[in-house]
Write a protein that holds these residues in place. Structure first.
Motif, PDB file in Angstrom:
ATOM      1  N   PHE A 189      -2.216  -8.885  11.585  1.00 58.21           N
ATOM      2  CA  PHE A 189      -1.630  -8.732  10.258  1.00 58.21           C
ATOM      3  C   PHE A 189      -1.659  -7.256   9.860  1.00 58.21           C
ATOM      4  O   PHE A 189      -2.722  -6.633   9.810  1.00 58.21           O
ATOM      5  CB  PHE A 189      -2.408  -9.578   9.246  1.00 58.21           C
ATOM      6  CG  PHE A 189      -1.921  -9.438   7.829  1.00 58.21           C
ATOM      7  CD1 PHE A 189      -0.593  -9.643   7.522  1.00 58.21           C
ATOM      8  CD2 PHE A 189      -2.808  -9.117   6.808  1.00 58.21           C
ATOM      9  CE1 PHE A 189      -0.138  -9.524   6.214  1.00 58.21           C
ATOM     10  CE2 PHE A 189      -2.373  -9.001   5.496  1.00 58.21           C
ATOM     11  CZ  PHE A 189      -1.032  -9.208   5.204  1.00 58.21           C
ATOM     12  N   ASP A 190      -0.493  -6.703   9.581  1.00 57.06           N
ATOM     13  CA  ASP A 190      -0.381  -5.283   9.259  1.00 57.06           C
ATOM     14  C   ASP A 190       0.690  -5.106   8.192  1.00 57.06           C
ATOM     15  O   ASP A 190       1.836  -4.751   8.481  1.00 57.06           O
ATOM     16  CB  ASP A 190      -0.028  -4.480  10.506  1.00 57.06           C
ATOM     17  CG  ASP A 190      -0.050  -2.970  10.253  1.00 57.06           C
ATOM     18  OD1 ASP A 190      -0.669  -2.548   9.257  1.00 57.06           O
ATOM     19  OD2 ASP A 190       0.552  -2.235  11.041  1.00 57.06           O
ATOM     20  N   PRO A 191       0.347  -5.372   6.919  1.00 60.33           N
ATOM     21  CA  PRO A 191       1.357  -5.313   5.858  1.00 60.33           C
ATOM     22  C   PRO A 191       1.845  -3.894   5.621  1.00 60.33           C
ATOM     23  O   PRO A 191       1.064  -2.937   5.634  1.00 60.33           O
ATOM     24  CB  PRO A 191       0.603  -5.858   4.633  1.00 60.33           C
ATOM     25  CG  PRO A 191      -0.833  -5.556   4.917  1.00 60.33           C
ATOM     26  CD  PRO A 191      -0.987  -5.699   6.396  1.00 60.33           C
ATOM     27  N   THR A 192       3.144  -3.759   5.395  1.00 60.65           N
ATOM     28  CA  THR A 192       3.728  -2.441   5.171  1.00 60.65           C
ATOM     29  C   THR A 192       3.322  -1.855   3.830  1.00 60.65           C
ATOM     30  O   THR A 192       3.454  -0.647   3.612  1.00 60.65           O
ATOM     31  CB  THR A 192       5.257  -2.531   5.252  1.00 60.65           C
ATOM     32  OG1 THR A 192       5.709  -3.569   4.354  1.00 60.65           O
ATOM     33  CG2 THR A 192       5.708  -2.875   6.660  1.00 60.65           C
ATOM     34  N   GLY A 193       2.829  -2.691   2.936  1.00 59.58           N
ATOM     35  CA  GLY A 193       2.376  -2.189   1.645  1.00 59.58           C
ATOM     36  C   GLY A 193       1.044  -1.477   1.693  1.00 59.58           C
ATOM     37  O   GLY A 193       0.638  -0.855   0.701  1.00 59.58           O
ATOM     38  N   GLY A 194       0.353  -1.565   2.833  1.00 59.78           N
ATOM     39  CA  GLY A 194      -0.920  -0.884   2.986  1.00 59.78           C
ATOM     40  C   GLY A 194      -2.035  -1.520   2.169  1.00 59.78           C
ATOM     41  O   GLY A 194      -1.901  -2.640   1.652  1.00 59.78           O
ATOM     42  N   ARG A 228       4.279 -11.600  -1.861  1.00 58.33           N
ATOM     43  CA  ARG A 228       4.863 -11.058  -0.635  1.00 58.33           C
ATOM     44  C   ARG A 228       5.526  -9.698  -0.890  1.00 58.33           C
ATOM     45  O   ARG A 228       5.425  -8.788  -0.060  1.00 58.33           O
ATOM     46  CB  ARG A 228       5.863 -12.069  -0.071  1.00 58.33           C
ATOM     47  CG  ARG A 228       6.423 -11.715   1.284  1.00 58.33           C
ATOM     48  CD  ARG A 228       7.285 -12.852   1.786  1.00 58.33           C
ATOM     49  NE  ARG A 228       6.482 -13.978   2.246  1.00 58.33           N
ATOM     50  CZ  ARG A 228       6.737 -15.249   1.934  1.00 58.33           C
ATOM     51  NH1 ARG A 228       7.758 -15.562   1.163  1.00 58.33           N
ATOM     52  NH2 ARG A 228       5.961 -16.215   2.401  1.00 58.33           N
ATOM     53  N   ALA A 229       6.176  -9.544  -2.027  1.00 59.54           N
ATOM     54  CA  ALA A 229       6.821  -8.270  -2.348  1.00 59.54           C
ATOM     55  C   ALA A 229       5.787  -7.158  -2.483  1.00 59.54           C
ATOM     56  O   ALA A 229       6.019  -6.024  -2.042  1.00 59.54           O
ATOM     57  CB  ALA A 229       7.624  -8.407  -3.640  1.00 59.54           C
ATOM     58  N   LEU A 230       4.639  -7.455  -3.074  1.00 62.74           N
ATOM     59  CA  LEU A 230       3.585  -6.455  -3.212  1.00 62.74           C
ATOM     60  C   LEU A 230       2.972  -6.101  -1.860  1.00 62.74           C
ATOM     61  O   LEU A 230       2.765  -4.925  -1.539  1.00 62.74           O
ATOM     62  CB  LEU A 230       2.496  -6.969  -4.157  1.00 62.74           C
ATOM     63  CG  LEU A 230       2.872  -7.064  -5.644  1.00 62.74           C
ATOM     64  CD1 LEU A 230       1.774  -7.802  -6.409  1.00 62.74           C
ATOM     65  CD2 LEU A 230       3.102  -5.691  -6.238  1.00 62.74           C
ATOM     66  N   ALA A 231       2.675  -7.115  -1.056  1.00 66.73           N
ATOM     67  CA  ALA A 231       2.000  -6.873   0.227  1.00 66.73           C
ATOM     68  C   ALA A 231       2.900  -6.165   1.224  1.00 66.73           C
ATOM     69  O   ALA A 231       2.436  -5.326   2.007  1.00 66.73           O
ATOM     70  CB  ALA A 231       1.504  -8.195   0.814  1.00 66.73           C
TER      71      ALA A 231
END
Length: 278
Positions: free
Chosen positions: A153-158, A238-241
Motif C-alpha cells: 500500500f503506497d497512497p499518492t497522498g502521502g 479515497r480522495a484524501l488518501a
C-alpha cells in the motif's frame, strides 16, 4: 435507680446526600471501565485485532484477483483503491458491536446499578462511544501498517493524505457508532439488534463504491450505491488518501456525519432515560 428524662427534643441526623462527581471524573472513570472491558480478556483482544486483518487479506487477494484493471485509474493498484474503503467499512462492524455491548450491560444489571448512583446517564453512553472509537482507531492503524508492509500500500497522498483520510473515517465511524448505540437504547433486545444490524451491514458495505468502482456495478445496484451514504464517505476518504480532486465529497461527508451524530446522540439519550423494563 436514677432515671434521666430528656428536657428537649433530640435532633435527628440530617440525611446524607451524595454529591455527583465532576463531569471530568465521571467521563474518566466510565471510559476507563469500558476500556478495561475491552482489554481484560486477551482472547477478545486478539480476535478484535485479527478479524480486520483477515478481511484485508480476503478483500485484497480475492477481489483484487478478479478486479478488471480497465475500471481503475491508470497505474493504480487495487490495494491503493481498497485501503481507504477498508478504513471506513472495518469500523462499521465495530459500530454495530457498540449497540450490542450496551444491550448486554442492560441485561446483566450493570446499568441498573448505575441508575442508583449520582451519575449522569449521558456520560455512560459517551464513555461507551469513546472506548469503541479508540478500539477502532487501534484496528485501523494496525491495518494501515500491515497493508503498507505486506501488501504494498503506497497512497499518492502521502502521510498527510492518509492521516486526513484516517481522521475522516474515524469521524464517520463515530457517527455510525452513535447510530447503533441509539438503536440499542430503543430496541433493547440482543436478537433484534443482531437481525437489524445484519440487515443493514451488508447493503451498507457491499452496495457501495467501497470495493469496486460504480461503473463496474450492474445498473440496478449502481442506483443503490449512488444513494448509499457509505459511498460518499468512502469516496471522500479515497480522495484524501490518493490525492484526488476533493470536490464537495469531504465537506459533504463531514457535515453529514456531524448531523447524523447529533441526531443519534439525542435519540440515544432519550431512549436511555426510559425505564429499563421491557
Amino acid at each position: 435507680m436514677t432515671v434521666t428524662v430528656p428536657t428537649g427534643r433530640t435532633r435527628s441526623a440530617a440525611p446524607v446526600r451524595w454529591q455527583p462527581a465532576s463531569a471530568r471524573a465521571q467521563f474518566t472513570v466510565l471510559t476507563g471501565r469500558s476500556l478495561r472491558g475491552l482489554v481484560t480478556d486477551r482472547r477478545l483482544v486478539v480476535l478484535t485485532l485479527v478479524q480486520p486483518l483477515i478481511l484485508l487479506v480476503i478483500f485484497s487477494q480475492v477481489f483484487g484477483s478478479m478486479a478488471s484493471r480497465e475500471h481503475f485509474p491508470a497505474g493504480m493498484n487495487y490495494i491503493d483503491y481498497l485501503m481507504p474503503a477498508i478504513l471506513v467499512t472495518s469500523g462499521i462492524t465495530s459500530a454495530v458491536g457498540s449497540g450490542a455491548e450496551l444491550i448486554r450491560d442492560m441485561d446483566n444489571g450493570v446499568l441498573t446499578r448505575f441508575r442508583s448512583l449520582p451519575v449522569g446517564l449521558h456520560w455512560i453512553l459517551v464513555a461507551r462511544a469513546v472506548a469503541d472509537v479508540l478500539r477502532t482507531t487501534a484496528q485501523t492503524v494496525l491495518l494501515l501498517v500491515c497493508a503498507t508492509l505486506f501488501f504494498g500500500f503506497d497512497p499518492t497522498g502521502g502521510v498527510l493524505g492518509i492521516t486526513a483520510a484516517l481522521a475522516l473515517s474515524l469521524l464517520v465511524i463515530t457517527a455510525l457508532t452513535w447510530v447503533f448505540i441509539a438503536l440499542g437504547t430503543w430496541v433493547r433486545s440482543a436478537r433484534i439488534m443482531q437481525s437489524v444490524s445484519g440487515l443493514a451491514l451488508f447493503p451498507l458495505m457491499f452496495a457501495s463504491s467501497a470495493y469496486v468502482p460504480l461503473d463496474a456495478l450492474p445498473d440496478w445496484l449502481r442506483v443503490v450505491a449512488v444513494v448509499n451514504p457509505v459511498s460518499y464517505a468512502v469516496d471522500a476518504t479515497r480522495a484524501l488518501a490518493l490525492d484526488q480532486p476533493l470536490g464537495g465529497d469531504v465537506l459533504g461527508a463531514v457535515s453529514t456525519s456531524l448531523l447524523v451524530m447529533a441526531v443519534a446522540m439525542a435519540a440515544a439519550v432519550a431512549g436511555f432515560r426510559r425505564p429499563l423494563t421491557r
